[in-house]
Design a protein around this motif. Structure first.
Motif, PDB file in Angstrom:
ATOM      1  N   TYR A   1      14.696  -5.523 -58.472  1.00  0.00           N
ATOM      2  CA  TYR A   1      14.618  -5.172 -59.412  1.00  0.00           C
ATOM      3  C   TYR A   1      15.700  -5.532 -60.267  1.00  0.00           C
TER       4      TYR A   1
ATOM      5  N   LYS B   1       6.691  -1.807 -54.223  1.00  0.00           N
ATOM      6  CA  LYS B   1       7.162  -0.382 -54.123  1.00  0.00           C
ATOM      7  C   LYS B   1       5.259  -0.306 -53.660  1.00  0.00           C
TER       8      LYS B   1
ATOM      9  N   TYR C   1       9.432  -5.872 -59.442  1.00  0.00           N
ATOM     10  CA  TYR C   1       9.271  -4.685 -58.738  1.00  0.00           C
ATOM     11  C   TYR C   1       7.793  -3.621 -58.400  1.00  0.00           C
TER      12      TYR C   1
ATOM     13  N   ASP D   1      14.388  -2.296 -54.858  1.00  0.00           N
ATOM     14  CA  ASP D   1      15.361  -1.851 -56.708  1.00  0.00           C
ATOM     15  C   ASP D   1      16.547  -3.194 -56.127  1.00  0.00           C
TER      16      ASP D   1
ATOM     17  N   HIS E   1      12.559 -11.850 -55.852  1.00  0.00           N
ATOM     18  CA  HIS E   1      13.328 -11.255 -56.572  1.00  0.00           C
ATOM     19  C   HIS E   1      11.858 -11.684 -57.781  1.00  0.00           C
TER      20      HIS E   1
ATOM     21  N   VAL F   1      10.786  -9.257 -63.878  1.00  0.00           N
ATOM     22  CA  VAL F   1      11.279  -8.369 -63.430  1.00  0.00           C
ATOM     23  C   VAL F   1      10.008  -7.467 -63.170  1.00  0.00           C
ATOM     24  N   THR F   2       9.708  -6.832 -63.791  1.00  0.00           N
ATOM     25  CA  THR F   2       8.765  -5.313 -63.810  1.00  0.00           C
ATOM     26  C   THR F   2       7.832  -5.503 -62.749  1.00  0.00           C
TER      27      THR F   2
END
Length: 333
Positions: A240, A224, A220, A237, A61, A216-217
């Motif tokens: 995110y 991905k 993600y 997700d 995370h 956080v972005t």
């Protein structure tokens, strides 16, 4: 996954072990959800593959922190060490300038009163002596004031909440100037330094906080790109959403409760709990379990985190997976 966790912790040694602890808490809480037979959580069940998916998301995370500037990521106080050192030299120069100006004033005064000669027969409290003493007094007062400004600066540099009085004193420092070696009057603190010191809570400016939140972005976007199997496709997700709040005040998307994956809501409680109780962060002290739970309950009361999940976290003592326990106060008879 483990290699990625090692990269995260090497990037930010202050949070060493955080990802593993969050994963342990998140998995345990998810397992406890599976045992609920009443209330809103009774319809939720995570199979073994989903538990593994949750664990991977929790471990990864914070991976996006590799995209945050290291100086911001590891910042401990409001000013960076190099900034504080520059200011310390500036204060030292300001004091030496004061002393030099005092000597120059004395020399100029004595030249202008060169006919004056002190003899034992003269009265001790002569006007010329008083003038020299006044210059010394003014210098001592100025040096004392400068030392007070320095102590205030050191206090304001700590990452705690600033009260109204220190803020007002910082504004006073912002108006102070000194004479530089080139003879020009310059501010004792520049606008950027004042802006950093006047952060009323924590140690980050709005721009720095935005950089931290961008992790956080970054996480993600990284996740991905991984070709997850069908059973693990939700890892990006879930990770995110771990900083989203149920009332829409979280980041980066400002999602509401219905839009936040339940797995992310589970992880959010684990993430906040560990951030509060971890003893490896030099910019804050670790809280006891009871103090951390009090803060979490306040968050739930304000519709920031899932109250049902928090109740389960507390009732089933999920924090015990980290070896934590609630201290029970025994009242004397």
């Amino acid at each position: 996954v483990k290699a990625s966790v090692q990269v995260i912790e090497a990037r930010d040694p202050c949070t060493y072990g955080h990802s593993e602890r969050v994963a342990a808490l998140t998995v345990r809480l998810s397992e406890e959800v599976n045992t609920v037979t009443s209330g809103r959580l009774r319809s939720i069940y995570f199979n073994n593959r989903q538990i593994q998916e949750i664990r991977y998301a929790a471990l990864l995370h914070d991976f996006g922190k590799i995209g945050v500037p290291e100086a911001v990521l590891t910042k401990q106080k409001k000013l960076y060490p190099a900034q504080l050192e520059i200011i310390r030299h500036r204060f030292g120069l300001a004091q030496r300038t004061m002393e030099m100006e005092c000597v120059q004033s004395k020399y100029k005064y004595l030249l202008e009163h060169s006919a004056y000669r002190k003899h034992p027969s003269q009265e001790p409290e002569c006007a010329q002596c008083q003038e020299i003493e006044q210059l010394d007094t003014k210098l001592a007062e100025a040096k004392t004031r400068l030392a007070e400004y320095w102590e205030l600066l050191l206090e304001a540099n700590e990452p705690h909440i600033l009260a109204a009085e220190p803020l007002a004193q910082l504004r006073e420092i912002a108006r102070q100037t000194y004479r530089d070696i080139d003879g020009a009057r310059k501010p004792l603190l520049n606008p950027d330094e004042i802006l950093q010191l006047m952060v009323s809570r924590g140690n980050l400016t709005p721009e720095e906080r935005s950089e931290i939140e961008s992790h956080v972005t970054h996480t993600y976007e990284f996740l991905k790109q991984i070709p997850w199997t069908k059973d693990l496709k939700n890892v990006p997700d879930i990770a995110y959403g771990h900083h989203e709040k149920l009332d829409g005040t979280g980041y980066p998307l400002g999602l509401n409760k219905s839009e936040i994956p339940i797995q992310a809501q589970v992880m959010t409680i684990a993430d906040i709990y560990d951030a509060l109780t971890a003893g490896d962060r030099p910019y804050k002290r670790a809280l006891r379990t009871d103090a951390a739970m009090k803060i979490l309950r306040q968050e739930a009361a304000h519709n920031k985190i899932n109250a049902e999940l928090l109740e389960l976290f507390d009732h089933r003592r999920v924090f015990s997976v980290l070896g934590h326990s609630l201290e029970v106060k025994v009242e004397s008879a």
